[in-house]
Each structure stands twice: as C-alpha cells, then as structure tokens.
Design an enzyme around this catalytic site. Structure first.
Site, PDB file in Angstrom:
ATOM      1  N   GLU A 103     -84.863  -8.217 -12.915  1.00 45.11           N
ATOM      2  CA  GLU A 103     -85.349  -8.307 -14.295  1.00 45.11           C
ATOM      3  C   GLU A 103     -85.061  -9.695 -14.881  1.00 45.11           C
ATOM      4  O   GLU A 103     -85.838 -10.210 -15.680  1.00 45.11           O
ATOM      5  CB  GLU A 103     -84.696  -7.215 -15.156  1.00 45.11           C
ATOM      6  CG  GLU A 103     -85.189  -5.816 -14.785  1.00 45.11           C
ATOM      7  CD  GLU A 103     -84.414  -4.708 -15.484  1.00 45.11           C
ATOM      8  OE1 GLU A 103     -83.194  -4.604 -15.239  1.00 45.11           O
ATOM      9  OE2 GLU A 103     -85.013  -3.970 -16.284  1.00 45.11           O
ATOM     10  N   GLU A 123     -82.928   1.265  -9.689  1.00 49.13           N
ATOM     11  CA  GLU A 123     -82.177   2.045 -10.683  1.00 49.13           C
ATOM     12  C   GLU A 123     -82.352   3.544 -10.519  1.00 49.13           C
ATOM     13  O   GLU A 123     -81.451   4.320 -10.813  1.00 49.13           O
ATOM     14  CB  GLU A 123     -82.598   1.627 -12.106  1.00 49.13           C
ATOM     15  CG  GLU A 123     -82.073   0.275 -12.561  1.00 49.13           C
ATOM     16  CD  GLU A 123     -82.955  -0.890 -12.157  1.00 49.13           C
ATOM     17  OE1 GLU A 123     -83.822  -0.729 -11.260  1.00 49.13           O
ATOM     18  OE2 GLU A 123     -82.780  -1.979 -12.729  1.00 49.13           O
TER      19      GLU A 123
HETATM   20  N1  3HC Z   1     -72.405  -3.552  -9.520  1.00 50.00           N
HETATM   21  C1  3HC Z   1     -71.116  -3.510  -9.145  1.00 50.00           C
HETATM   22  N2  3HC Z   1     -70.692  -3.581  -7.887  1.00 50.00           N
HETATM   23  C2  3HC Z   1     -71.631  -3.685  -6.947  1.00 50.00           C
HETATM   24  C3  3HC Z   1     -72.996  -3.738  -7.250  1.00 50.00           C
HETATM   25  C4  3HC Z   1     -73.379  -3.672  -8.608  1.00 50.00           C
HETATM   26  N3  3HC Z   1     -74.658  -3.738  -8.988  1.00 50.00           N
HETATM   27  N4  3HC Z   1     -73.699  -3.841  -6.100  1.00 50.00           N
HETATM   28  C5  3HC Z   1     -72.797  -3.864  -5.113  1.00 50.00           C
HETATM   29  N5  3HC Z   1     -71.546  -3.778  -5.619  1.00 50.00           N
HETATM   30  C6  3HC Z   1     -70.287  -3.821  -4.876  1.00 50.00           C
HETATM   31  C7  3HC Z   1     -70.111  -2.599  -3.977  1.00 50.00           C
HETATM   32  O1  3HC Z   1     -69.524  -1.529  -4.685  1.00 50.00           O
HETATM   33  C8  3HC Z   1     -69.210  -3.143  -2.885  1.00 50.00           C
HETATM   34  O2  3HC Z   1     -67.905  -3.151  -3.393  1.00 50.00           O
HETATM   35  P1  3HC Z   1     -66.660  -2.893  -2.403  1.00 50.00           P
HETATM   36  O3  3HC Z   1     -66.734  -3.994  -1.375  1.00 50.00           O
HETATM   37  O4  3HC Z   1     -65.493  -2.964  -3.305  1.00 50.00           O
HETATM   38  O5  3HC Z   1     -66.877  -1.543  -1.801  1.00 50.00           O
HETATM   39  C9  3HC Z   1     -69.651  -4.600  -2.755  1.00 50.00           C
HETATM   40  O6  3HC Z   1     -70.366  -4.925  -3.980  1.00 50.00           O
HETATM   41  C10 3HC Z   1     -70.580  -4.868  -1.588  1.00 50.00           C
HETATM   42  O7  3HC Z   1     -71.644  -3.904  -1.653  1.00 50.00           O
HETATM   43  P2  3HC Z   1     -72.215  -3.222  -0.325  1.00 50.00           P
HETATM   44  O8  3HC Z   1     -71.097  -2.719   0.509  1.00 50.00           O
HETATM   45  O9  3HC Z   1     -73.229  -2.247  -0.777  1.00 50.00           O
HETATM   46  O10 3HC Z   1     -72.874  -4.468   0.400  1.00 50.00           O
HETATM   47  P3  3HC Z   1     -74.233  -4.581   1.201  1.00 50.00           P
HETATM   48  O11 3HC Z   1     -74.331  -5.980   1.654  1.00 50.00           O
HETATM   49  O12 3HC Z   1     -74.332  -3.482   2.197  1.00 50.00           O
HETATM   50  O13 3HC Z   1     -75.392  -4.318   0.115  1.00 50.00           O
HETATM   51  C11 3HC Z   1     -76.557  -4.584  -1.956  1.00 50.00           C
HETATM   52  C12 3HC Z   1     -75.579  -5.202  -0.942  1.00 50.00           C
HETATM   53  C13 3HC Z   1     -77.943  -4.438  -1.314  1.00 50.00           C
HETATM   54  C14 3HC Z   1     -76.631  -5.477  -3.140  1.00 50.00           C
HETATM   55  C15 3HC Z   1     -76.054  -3.168  -2.344  1.00 50.00           C
HETATM   56  O14 3HC Z   1     -74.696  -3.278  -2.737  1.00 50.00           O
HETATM   57  C16 3HC Z   1     -76.787  -2.539  -3.481  1.00 50.00           C
HETATM   58  O15 3HC Z   1     -77.838  -1.954  -3.265  1.00 50.00           O
HETATM   59  N6  3HC Z   1     -76.231  -2.635  -4.707  1.00 50.00           N
HETATM   60  C17 3HC Z   1     -76.746  -1.941  -5.845  1.00 50.00           C
HETATM   61  C18 3HC Z   1     -77.979  -2.578  -6.383  1.00 50.00           C
HETATM   62  C19 3HC Z   1     -78.431  -1.850  -7.612  1.00 50.00           C
HETATM   63  O16 3HC Z   1     -78.489  -0.627  -7.665  1.00 50.00           O
HETATM   64  N7  3HC Z   1     -78.786  -2.619  -8.642  1.00 50.00           N
HETATM   65  C20 3HC Z   1     -79.218  -2.052  -9.866  1.00 50.00           C
HETATM   66  C21 3HC Z   1     -78.043  -1.830 -10.754  1.00 50.00           C
HETATM   67  S1  3HC Z   1     -78.464  -0.959 -12.229  1.00 50.00           S
HETATM   68  C22 3HC Z   1     -79.192  -2.135 -13.198  1.00 50.00           C
HETATM   69  O17 3HC Z   1     -79.334  -3.263 -12.788  1.00 50.00           O
HETATM   70  C23 3HC Z   1     -79.575  -1.676 -14.554  1.00 50.00           C
HETATM   71  C24 3HC Z   1     -80.474  -2.648 -15.220  1.00 50.00           C
HETATM   72  O18 3HC Z   1     -81.814  -2.241 -15.056  1.00 50.00           O
HETATM   73  C25 3HC Z   1     -80.168  -2.725 -16.664  1.00 50.00           C
END
Ligand code: 3HC
Ligand code: NAI
Length: 698
Positions: A103, A123
C-alpha cells in the site's frame, strides 16, 4: 541507529528504512517516514526515493502492534501524506512488498522493482482487509476484477505480473538502489508529474454490479464463514462507485470491524503460532545442521510417492525403494499420475514435470541407499515390518544419515531401538495427500539428537511444509486427538444423528469436511484393520466402532468401494444418503442398548470439538506438544480446522476454558462418563479463568 534515515544522493532525497527482519511498518518506522517525507518537501531534492535495506521492502504493518492501542501517525494518514507530496515519490521494491508495504508503494507516484520482487495484499489471511488505502488504490490501477482476486486470495505475485497489471512501472536489473536512482533521474529529466492514484477512476470495463454479485456468491462457497472477504468486495465496489474519500471511510470502518472480530484475533494467533511452532524450546537455533542433498524413501504407496514429490519439487534427488519391480512400477506410476494432475491444474509446466520426474529414481536394492542423507520409511503400518526395515537401514546407510519413519501411530522409540544409532532416528509424519498437505509432525524420540531435530525443522521449511514438534505417544498430537473427535462422531450417530447431519453441522461450523465424509475418503478399512490388530481387552468401549466395523464387513469401505456412510455415484462421485446405513446404525444402537433421540447441531459440534480440546489439554500437560499454539497449527494445517477459529485450543481460549470445562463435566453426566475424563489442566485453567496460551507462555 534510527530505523529511518534520509540523505541527498545527487538531486534525489533518499529515504532508507532498516527495520529487520522484514521492515514491518512499526510505529517508529511510520514516524520516521512521515518526518522524512516532510523534510524532503522543504529541501532541494527534486524527487524522493523510498527504499528498504535487508531482505525486503516493507512486508506490511507490524502485526505485533495489532490489538494494542494504535499510535499516530496512522498508516493511512502517512500514506496520504506520501501521495500528497509535491515532489515525485518513487518506491523501490525488492523481496516481499506485502500488505501495508504494498500500500505504501501504491501511495507513491511511481514504482520500480527487482524482477525477483513479489507484491501482494495478504491481509485476508489475518482476517483483515487492506486498511491503508489498498482497497481503493489498487482497483484504480489494476481494475476491479484483478484487485478482487488479489485481495480475496491474499496470494503474492511477481513483479512481471505487477508490471502487466500496470502496478509496477519499471523492472530493474542488477542493483536496486542504483537502478532506482537512475529511474528517478529519468523521471526528473522528463519533468514527470506527481501521479496520484487517488485521482484516477476505476476502469469501468473491469466492474459491473453483476460481477460483484457473482463474486459475493462465489466467496460464500469458499470463505468458510469468514467476514473479511465480503468486506473486501464491499470496499472494491465502493472504489468503483464512490469518491476516493468516501471509499477510504468505508475501508477504515471495515478494517476496524475486522480487527475487533474474534476471527482476526484467531488468524493473527495462527500467524505467530505457525512461526513459533518451528522453534524447539531446548534446541539452540545455532545448532549446526546436517546437509540434506539426497533422500531415500522406502515404500512407494499412497504416502511414499507423495513424499518423494515434495523433495523433487525443490530439486532434491530421491531414491525410491520398493519390495519388487512390480510394486516399484506401480509406485512410480502413481507419482507420474500425480504430476500429470498437477500439470493439468497449470501448477507446473511439462518441462518442470520432466525435471522433477528425472530426480526420482527407483530401486529394489538397499545397497543403493548407502549414500543418502535422509531416509524416510513409508511401508505398511506394522511395527515388526518397520523394525526390520530400520535394522536393514542401520546396516547400509552411511554414518550421520537421518533415519525417519512416517508412521501414523507406532512407537518411534521401538523403531529407533531396532538400530544401533537411535540418536539418528526421528518421526516425520506427513499427511495425505503428502504432496499437498502442509503439515509435518516431527516426532522426537527419547534419544533423537538435537541436530537431527534442527535439521528436520529446517528441511520442512525448505520443502514448504509447516513443521510441528511432537513427543512420542499413540497417534502423536493430531491422530491422538482425532480419535476422540471420531469417537464422538460415532456416538452421535448411534444416539440418533445421521451421517449427513453430523457432516453438515461440522462443515457449517467451518471444518473443511465432516468426519463421516473424511472416513469415506480415507477408507473405512484402514481403521478396521488397525482395530483388528488390537487385543479385544484393549479395544475399550466396543460400541464406538460398531457401525464403522459393520459397514466394512458389508463391503462398504468408503468412496473406493462406491459406498460407506454414503452411497457414491459411480460417475460424478456425488454422495447420497443411504437407508441401508440407517438400518445398520439402528441395529447397532439396539444391540448396545443405546436409546436414539433427536440431537441438535450445537450438541454435535460441542461434543466433537470439546473432545479435541480435552485431549489437547492432556497432550499439553504431558509435554507431547510444546505449546497450545502448536496444537492449533496441527489442526489448521493437517485436519481442515477453520483458521478463522484459530485451532481447537485457541477456540477454547476465546470462548473461555470454563465454558469448555463445564460442558465436558456435563457431557460426562449425560453420556458415557468413561469417555469424558476431564483433563486436569483444563480443570485448573477453568478454575483460574486462564487460557491455554497463557499457560503455554508461562
Ligand atoms: N509484522 C510483524 N512481524 C512480522 C511481520 C509483520 N508484518 N512479518 C513477518 N514478521 C516476523 C515474523 O513473526 C518472524 O518473526 P520471528 O523470527 O521472531 O519468528 C520474522 O518476521 C520472519 O518472518 P518469517 O519467519 O515469516 O520469514 P519468511 O522469510 O519465511 O517470510 C514474509 C517473510 C513473506 C514477509 C512473511 O513473514 C509474511 O508473510 N509476513 C506477513 C506479511 C503480511 O501479512 N503483511 C500484511 C500485514 S497486515 C497489514 O499490512 C495491514 C495493512 O493493510 C494496514
Ligand atoms: P500403502 O499400503 O499405500 O503403501 C505401502 C507401500 O510400502 C506399498 O507400496 C508396499 O509395497 C511397500 N512396502 C511394504 N513393505 C515394504 C518393505 N519391507 N520394503 C519396501 N517397501 C515395502 O501405505 P501408505 O498409506 O502409503 O502408508 C505408509 C505409511 O505411512 C504407514 O506407516 C502409514 O501409517 C503412514 N501414513 C499413512 C497415511 C495415509 O493417509 N495413507 C497418512 C500418514 C501416514
């Protein structure tokens, strides 16, 4: 070091963000970005570049801040400030620009990306919708239909597709920062305008009222009770029909509603539970790993073939051993058939399938397994056969090879003791179909070495599985609990419910399939054979499996024989109720003196689900599972439990452990007290009004 820094590079103001591990848009990042964008308005810069260091562009809002009071600047306001900039803003993407990260890119005026970058709005997997303008800006760039697909699936997609959809303006080869600076200079030289997506309108060709109506209908079928997908459709429709500011208002309200819902709390719990589950409490994350370059599999049946595919799919060579040439040919043909299905679904090209198949070679000689790094046994579910296989492996495999069993129930300690290297033996319990199901239970036996556990955890991720550690017990975490769930399904059947009522009740509640349909799919003969191997005095209450066994004895093995709890149409496989089953049930109820009555759906759901929770509580306290979240991961990824309910233990936490406890006590009074021994942990938590997740975290 501040998480956001700002510097002039030539005439470009570069905002650089460094917030490991994934540059989540935490409060500090948002504040830093706002500060930088405001400073950039006042200096001599002619364009502004937003770029992140480390492995990725912003991977989204900081999920760990959700559920806490929000702090200004809020993300939507920050993104409005970026979009309102009087100087051109360029976002440079790499890694995974997801959610709020994507975004942020949409609020920038131009977007460039490495060709390896992925973007997406995931999301929906957190029970949310994009809440920082994504539902309003993306349709204005990519059209309504594509935006709905992107947001309701939550699937990330590559930079090339983003460019095709008009989202990414420039693909950068080589170094991102120098490429992005070059692109910024071109834009300055062209006097490119500040191009604000909010000022565009959605291409009307991509949107019609009928399209939205059809989309809602379609989502109704696959959303399994989730609310966020419907709210996404409402917001995208608003992007088409309302001015930007009004669409933003609807998005903000819808986002807040979703955030406050138990569904989103459950799905956010799952996000962190999945990541926690990969961590083993008493195994250091620095444990040196054993290399896994080749894999051997013994037994090319239902499971062995599917397991082989997981490794071939990521380029790891597999040797598949069978008892004779005929069995080997049959095993290889199952693998080929599975790949051809994958190809027909468009998931792999014919070249990719050929490459995968070339990585799987067959053998009937143990000598060919001497060099493999990881062996996985998937022969018949029989302890003696498994022990024999492991003693042969002990004789031929190289020192340091990991020897794993895919057993569903057998004692991994006994299997390990059939070798002289019990430290190298572990359970790797894949789920059927093994090339599809994401769960991998990693079973730690008494002597399993730490580096074997750590290696298997890492290996699981590399073949795209979700690993969960389990201790040794009959059925490990998942099947041990499932036994209690199936028990209640069978008893509800005897007591008066029909297979269809039970399946409909569970599916309406959110389970991917009902228990009777699952039985028919897996084959009723599997449980029957397993029970035949158990001495009569250890079988327990004989009425539980009386109907299932009677059906098998009538040749009704489930889908494979055309009938089980249901009758299946030979061509369409459509299921129909069958009076013959009702007759069997009534006979068995009479035989065991069970009085049949009307059972309502709520009782069915509560008996089945609370049976899971109660057994889960035993499993937790015995230390078979490390944490309650691990059990939830097992159920969501292995058993079709609805993610929006967060797994059985999270569900119990949400409705209150006391509610579950009271119901379990009542079930014990109302029916079969022997089956409802309340787990001491459940009792303690109920009395303290505490949750499984608090207990796990303590
Ligand atoms: N917020 C906080 N922590 C996050 C995060 C996030 N968005 N995304 C990842 N992390 C943390 C994980 O909890 C993990 O922490 P840990 O090492 O303490 O366990 C660390 O980052 C590494 O994450 P992964 O083990 O998942 O690492 P990968 O390399 O396998 O994957 C990724 C990376 C593809 C970025 C995956 O973490 C992911 O899909 N993250 C979530 C993405 C997401 O859902 N984004 C949308 C958030 S909601 C939002 O943005 C609302 C908005 O519209 C207002
Ligand atoms: P299957 O009967 O489909 O396949 C077993 C294969 O092993 C057969 O092809 C047989 O020829 C081969 N085999 C038997 N003895 C052998 C030996 N000594 N050496 C080499 N090959 C031998 O069985 P399935 O369903 O694949 O199950 C295998 C294991 O996986 C079992 O332990 C089972 O409990 C477990 N499992 C099964 C699941 C399922 O849904 N089918 C799910 C998870 C685990």
């Amino acid at each position: 070091m501040p998480v956001v820094s700002y510097e002039m590079v030539d005439e470009i103001g570069v905002i650089r963000v460094d917030n490991p591990p994934v540059n989540a848009l935490s409060h500090a990042v948002r504040a830093g970005l706002l500060n930088a964008i405001e400073s950039a308005q006042l200096d001599d810069s002619q364009a502004i570049l937003i770029i992140c260091t480390g492995r990725t562009f912003f991977a989204g809002a900081d999920i760990s801040e959700f559920g806490q009071p929000a702090k200004e600047p809020y993300l939507p306001d920050l993104l409005n400030a970026i979009e309102s900039s009087n100087k051109v803003v360029i976002a440079a993407l790499h890694g995974t620009a997801l959610g709020g990260g994507f975004e942020t890119a949409l609020a920038s005026h131009y977007r460039c990306a490495l060709d390896t970058a992925k973007v997406g709005l995931p999301e929906v997997h957190l029970g949310l919708l994009p809440g920082a303008g994504g539902t309003q800006r993306l349709p204005r760039l990519a059209g309504a239909q594509a935006s709905l697909d992107i947001m309701t699936s939550g699937k990330p997609f590559g930079a090339a597709k983003a460019a095709e959809l008009g989202i990414v303006d420039r693909i950068i080869d080589g170094d991102l920062e120098s490429g992005a600076l070059g692109y910024a200079k071109e834009l300055i030289a062209e006097s490119a305008p500040t191009r604000r997506v909010a000022e565009l309108t959605v291409d009307p060709k991509t949107a019609s009222r009928e399209m939205f109506a059809a989309y809602r209908k379609n989502i109704g079928k696959r959303a399994r009770g989730q609310i966020a997908p419907f709210k996404i459709v409402d917001c995208v429709q608003a992007a088409v029909e309302l001015p930007f500011a009004d669409g933003m208002k609807l998005e903000r309200q819808s986002f807040a509603d979703c955030m406050a819902s138990p569904q989103s709390a459950a799905m956010r719990h799952m996000f962190f539970a999945e990541r926690e589950a990969a961590k083993v409490k008493d195994v250091s994350k620095d444990t040196p790993l054993r290399p896994i370059q080749t894999v051997g599999i013994i037994g090319g049946g239902t499971m062995g073939g599917g397991i082989a595919m997981n490794f071939a799919n990521v380029g790891i060579g597999v040797k598949l051993l069978e008892i004779n040439d005929e069995a080997l040919a049959r095993g290889m043909s199952i693998v080929e058939k599975n790949y051809s299905i994958t190809m027909k679904k468009g998931k792999l090209s014919s070249e990719q399938v050929a490459e995968c198949l070339a990585l799987i070679s067959g053998t009937t000689s143990y000598d060919d397994l001497a060099d493999v790094d990881l062996m996985i046994e998937a022969v018949f579910e029989n302890l003696d056969i498994k022990k024999e296989v492991f003693s042969k492996l002990d004789a031929v495999c190289k020192s340091g090879a990991i020897l794993a069993t895919n057993t569903s129930y057998q004692d991994v300690n006994q299997i390990a003791n059939a070798t002289k290297r019990a430290q190298d033996v572990i359970g790797l319990h894949f789920f059927s179909p093994a090339n599809v199901m994401k769960l991998l239970e990693i079973v730690r036996a008494d002597k399993t070495a730490d580096d074997v556990i750590a290696t298997c955890m890492k290996m699981a991720k590399s073949i795209r599985k979700v690993p969960v550690l389990s201790g040794v017990c009959y059925g490990f975490i998942g099947n041990r609990m499932l036994n209690k769930y199936f028990r209640e399904a069978q008893l509800c059947l005897l007591e008066g419910a029909s297979p269809e009522q039970i399946d409909n009740a569970m599916q309406s509640w959110g389970m991917a399939m009902g228990p009777m349909a699952v039985g028919d799919l897996a084959g009723l003969d599997i449980g029957y054979k397993a029970r035949q191997g158990i001495p009569a005095d250890q079988l327990g209450d004989q009425k539980i499996w009386a109907v299932a066994d009677a059906l098998v004895e009538l040749g009704r093995l489930g889908q494979k024989s055309g009938s089980g709890y249901y009758q299946y149409d030979a061509e369409t496989r459509a299921r129909n109720n069958d009076p013959a089953v009702v007759k069997v049930v009534e006979e068995k109820a009479a035989e065991f003196g069970v009085e049949r009555r009307n059972i309502n759906d709520e009782e069915i759901v509560n008996r089945l689900i609370f049976a899971l929770v109660n057994e889960g509580a035993f499993i937790l306290e015995e230390g078979i599972a490390q944490r309650s979240g691990d059990i939830d991961v097992v159920y969501v990824y292995g058993y079709g439990f609805p993610a929006a309910r967060g797994g059985p233990m999270q569900y119990a936490d949400q409705i209150g452990t006391k509610t579950v406890y009271d119901a379990v006590i009542q079930f014990g009074k109302d029916h079969n007290p022997d089956h409802w021994t309340v787990a001491p942990l459940l009792e303690r938590l109920a009395k303290d009004e505490a949750t499984f997740s608090e207990w796990s975290a303590a």
